[in-house]
Write a protein that holds these residues in place. Structure first.
Motif, PDB file in Angstrom:
ATOM      1  N   SER A   1      42.104  41.562  49.359  1.00 35.20           N
ATOM      2  CA  SER A   1      43.410  40.945  49.615  1.00 35.20           C
ATOM      3  C   SER A   1      43.275  39.438  49.813  1.00 35.20           C
ATOM      4  O   SER A   1      44.073  38.657  49.283  1.00 35.20           O
ATOM      5  N   GLU A   2      42.271  39.039  50.556  1.00 34.41           N
ATOM      6  CA  GLU A   2      42.080  37.610  50.808  1.00 34.41           C
ATOM      7  C   GLU A   2      41.739  36.864  49.513  1.00 34.41           C
ATOM      8  O   GLU A   2      42.239  35.770  49.261  1.00 34.41           O
TER       9      GLU A   2
ATOM     10  N   VAL B   1      31.116  41.456  43.450  1.00 33.00           N
ATOM     11  CA  VAL B   1      31.212  42.568  42.502  1.00 33.00           C
ATOM     12  C   VAL B   1      29.826  43.110  42.170  1.00 33.00           C
ATOM     13  O   VAL B   1      29.617  44.327  42.092  1.00 33.00           O
ATOM     14  N   ASN B   2      28.859  42.225  41.987  1.00 33.48           N
ATOM     15  CA  ASN B   2      27.523  42.641  41.561  1.00 33.48           C
ATOM     16  C   ASN B   2      26.620  43.132  42.681  1.00 33.48           C
ATOM     17  O   ASN B   2      25.724  43.944  42.437  1.00 33.48           O
TER      18      ASN B   2
ATOM     19  N   ARG C   1      40.387  45.863  42.106  1.00 33.38           N
ATOM     20  CA  ARG C   1      41.023  44.650  42.607  1.00 33.38           C
ATOM     21  C   ARG C   1      40.069  43.458  42.522  1.00 33.38           C
ATOM     22  O   ARG C   1      40.475  42.361  42.134  1.00 33.38           O
ATOM     23  N   LEU C   2      38.805  43.671  42.872  1.00 33.09           N
ATOM     24  CA  LEU C   2      37.823  42.589  42.799  1.00 33.09           C
ATOM     25  C   LEU C   2      37.599  42.141  41.357  1.00 33.09           C
ATOM     26  O   LEU C   2      37.491  40.941  41.076  1.00 33.09           O
TER      27      LEU C   2
ATOM     28  N   GLY D   1      38.501  38.266  36.844  1.00 36.53           N
ATOM     29  CA  GLY D   1      39.172  37.963  35.583  1.00 36.53           C
ATOM     30  C   GLY D   1      40.163  36.827  35.705  1.00 36.53           C
ATOM     31  O   GLY D   1      40.233  35.945  34.822  1.00 36.53           O
ATOM     32  N   GLU D   2      40.931  36.816  36.776  1.00 34.37           N
ATOM     33  CA  GLU D   2      41.917  35.745  36.998  1.00 34.37           C
ATOM     34  C   GLU D   2      41.238  34.389  37.160  1.00 34.37           C
ATOM     35  O   GLU D   2      41.705  33.375  36.647  1.00 34.37           O
ATOM     36  N   LEU D   3      40.132  34.367  37.889  1.00 34.89           N
ATOM     37  CA  LEU D   3      39.412  33.118  38.114  1.00 34.89           C
ATOM     38  C   LEU D   3      38.705  32.623  36.861  1.00 34.89           C
ATOM     39  O   LEU D   3      38.519  31.420  36.670  1.00 34.89           O
ATOM     40  N   ALA D   4      38.317  33.548  36.000  1.00 33.27           N
ATOM     41  CA  ALA D   4      37.571  33.179  34.790  1.00 33.27           C
ATOM     42  C   ALA D   4      38.460  32.608  33.698  1.00 33.27           C
ATOM     43  O   ALA D   4      37.975  31.963  32.777  1.00 33.27           O
ATOM     44  N   VAL D   5      39.760  32.813  33.814  1.00 30.31           N
ATOM     45  CA  VAL D   5      40.687  32.351  32.758  1.00 30.31           C
ATOM     46  C   VAL D   5      40.845  30.861  32.766  1.00 30.31           C
ATOM     47  O   VAL D   5      40.887  30.165  33.674  1.00 30.31           O
TER      48      VAL D   5
END
Length: 157
Positions: free
Chosen positions: A99-100, A135-136, A147-148, A153-157
């Motif tokens: 969530s954070e 994640v890893n 969610r993680l 994915g959002e940060l990598a865009v």
């Protein structure tokens, strides 16, 4: 960036310190400090911290308004990330960290609307590296894992 540079210069001048004296106290060169104060070089958090220590003023005073997006971005750079705070608790990750991290992605998008990609790149890269590490290297439920991965994915865009 120019506003922050102007605030650094104003704080130095209010303290009655020359650029040469500031260079001695901060261990940065006089030309670099001049470029920072004129907005011709990107001001990094460590520069603001050096000014803060040399002038004996708070970092917050140098950054300006509490709602200034640039100040928010710089404060993120000098603060521990959520991943760093949660790492101390062990390798098991729960939904509160997810969530954070999701909230931080939203805040980064808002900052990007105001600041611009070039100034945010170091911050986004750090957030992405931290999220990938979780994640890893951590354990979590399947739902939290999804969610993680979405955050990554959002940060990598």
């Amino acid at each position: 960036m120019d506003d922050l540079g102007a605030r650094l210069r104003a704080a130095r001048e209010v303290a009655g310190m020359s650029l040469a004296a500031m260079a001695v106290r901060t261990h940065y060169s006089k030309p670099l400090l001049g470029l920072l104060e004129t907005g011709k070089r990107t001001i990094k958090p460590e520069h603001v911290v050096a000014y803060s220590r040399a002038l004996n003023v708070s970092v917050g005073t140098l950054y300006g308004r509490l709602d200034d997006p640039l100040r928010v971005a710089h404060e993120w750079l000098v603060a521990d990330t959520p991943v760093q705070r949660y790492s101390a608790a062990g390798s098991r990750v729960g939904p509160s960290l997810a969530s954070e991290l999701e909230q931080r992605v939203i805040e980064l998008r808002h900052l990007d609307d105001v600041i611009g990609g070039g100034d945010l790149i170091p911050l986004v890269r750090r957030e992405l590296a931290e999220a990938e590490r979780v994640v890893n290297e951590s354990s979590y439920t399947e739902h939290t894992g999804r969610r993680l991965l979405t955050v990554v994915g959002e940060l990598a865009v």
